[in-house]
Design an enzyme around this catalytic site. Sequence first.
Site, PDB file in Angstrom:
ATOM      1  N   ASP A   1      -9.035  -4.575  -6.170  1.00  0.00           N
ATOM      2  CA  ASP A   1      -8.335  -3.514  -5.107  1.00  0.00           C
ATOM      3  C   ASP A   1      -9.353  -2.227  -5.470  1.00  0.00           C
ATOM      4  OD1 ASP A   1      -6.759  -1.419  -3.791  1.00  0.00           O
ATOM      5  OD2 ASP A   1      -5.226  -2.743  -3.847  1.00  0.00           O
TER       6      ASP A   1
ATOM      7  N   HIS B   1      -8.208  -4.718  -0.997  1.00  0.00           N
ATOM      8  CA  HIS B   1      -6.981  -4.008  -0.687  1.00  0.00           C
ATOM      9  C   HIS B   1      -6.380  -4.486   0.646  1.00  0.00           C
ATOM     10  CE1 HIS B   1      -3.874  -0.738  -1.026  1.00  0.00           C
ATOM     11  NE2 HIS B   1      -3.956  -0.510   0.203  1.00  0.00           N
TER      12      HIS B   1
ATOM     13  N   SER C   1       0.772  -1.378   0.085  1.00  0.00           N
ATOM     14  CA  SER C   1       0.066   0.061  -0.094  1.00  0.00           C
ATOM     15  C   SER C   1       0.773   1.278  -0.117  1.00  0.00           C
ATOM     16  CB  SER C   1      -0.951   0.127   1.248  1.00  0.00           C
ATOM     17  OG  SER C   1      -2.090   1.013   1.173  1.00  0.00           O
TER      18      SER C   1
END
Length: 455
Positions: free
Chosen positions: A344, A378, A197
């Site tokens: 995502d 995610h 991330s």
Amino acid sequence: MKLNLFILGLLTLAAHAYALVARDKLLLPHEDPFFQPPDGWQDKEVGTILRSRKVTIKTLVKDNLKEAWQLLYRTTYTSDDEPTTTVTTVMVPHNAQNDSLVLFADFEDSSADRCAPSYSWRAGSLDDPSASTRVAIAMLYLQEGYIVTMPDKEGNRGAFGSGHVEGRQSLDGIRATLAFDKLGLSKDTRVAGHGYSGGGIQIGWAASLKKTYAPELNVVGWSAGGVPSNLTALIEKINGSPFAGFVVAGLTGVSSTYPEVKEYMEKVFTKQGLEDMEFPKKFCSTGIVLRFLFKDFFAKDFSKVGDRYLYEPVVRNILEKLTMGTNPDYTPDAPMLLMQAKNDEVAPYEAVKKTYDSWCQEGAQVHLVTLNNPLSSHASTTVTSSLPGFLWVRDRLQGKLAESGCHENKNFDVGINTNALGEDFKGILGILQGFLGDKIGPNDEYLIDWFKKHK
């Protein structure tokens, strides 16, 4: 050993409770004399250690550590004529190997210095629901015997999302760690990095800039997942969503780095908009997400020009520079693993695929793993990517060659095998699998529900 979400919650609450005590004892980086460089620091080479100290880590990794150090070192912002300093936190396991070093890219996702790893990992104040997951991923590398270096990659400006800053300061953090005489490392030490991330921004740009900025480093591989490779695409995707807070966090970090962007935004953002831009300078990622749940940052209460600020040349040009794969000079020269969920909902898959294609056209050596399970999101991919990322990094550090050229494959996993690494790693992998429990689903429903309850 499989920890469920209830146990994970207890771990997180314990971290909060401990932080209330620890924060009273620790000075924030801007208050801490250690962070103030000595006279003449501007004349030193990048990566030069200016000061060092032994520290205590208060997260769950503490039992895996022989010792931990912090190094203040000379580095830069976006160019060589912008000297600055920052700190890397170095964690040394009991079974430390001196032929390998891992750069662990913690995701701060904020401009506040209280969120930097140099402070938060000492204070035990990692404040988001994935805190135990982030720590457990670092524990994998420590358990294997790797020394781990974790730079404050945003510098004194809080440059979240500013890839050139994060990349340069990470590479200089590696230089400083290799030069630190208490570790027994050398210029020949094999180096690899992992991040997810916001940490994927750091790894992606360290990989991109290494060839031109730090060609002497013996980097053998990079691993990154959930990568926000295109900030414009990310902002367009998450604006008005449960994760909209990352819009203002990114805008704040970029405007803090580029004066021309800051000057323009001060003209076109409303009074409320400018007040919103101050929030990420004081709070960490969970607070930012909670504050701006479903916020529309193209609305008139934030911007006088709607969404047009994103496409104004002064902003558009900078965001294009911060898009991985747009400049052939910034092509990774070490093998790279990219892991991205097709669904995502924070970092768009299409943007990562475009970065992959661009790098491959320039001769990079990249393996793209697409997580195709409909449940992959995610948050869940933080866990799903952790074990293959670790195995890939371990192979590179052990001297095993990555497959040449570029290739892709699909992965339908939405969890990890806690027995994959044997008994010594079972508890760590259990913490990771426990984050998923049985409640993670499409679009990170568990996290969204958590944020709503804590708003």
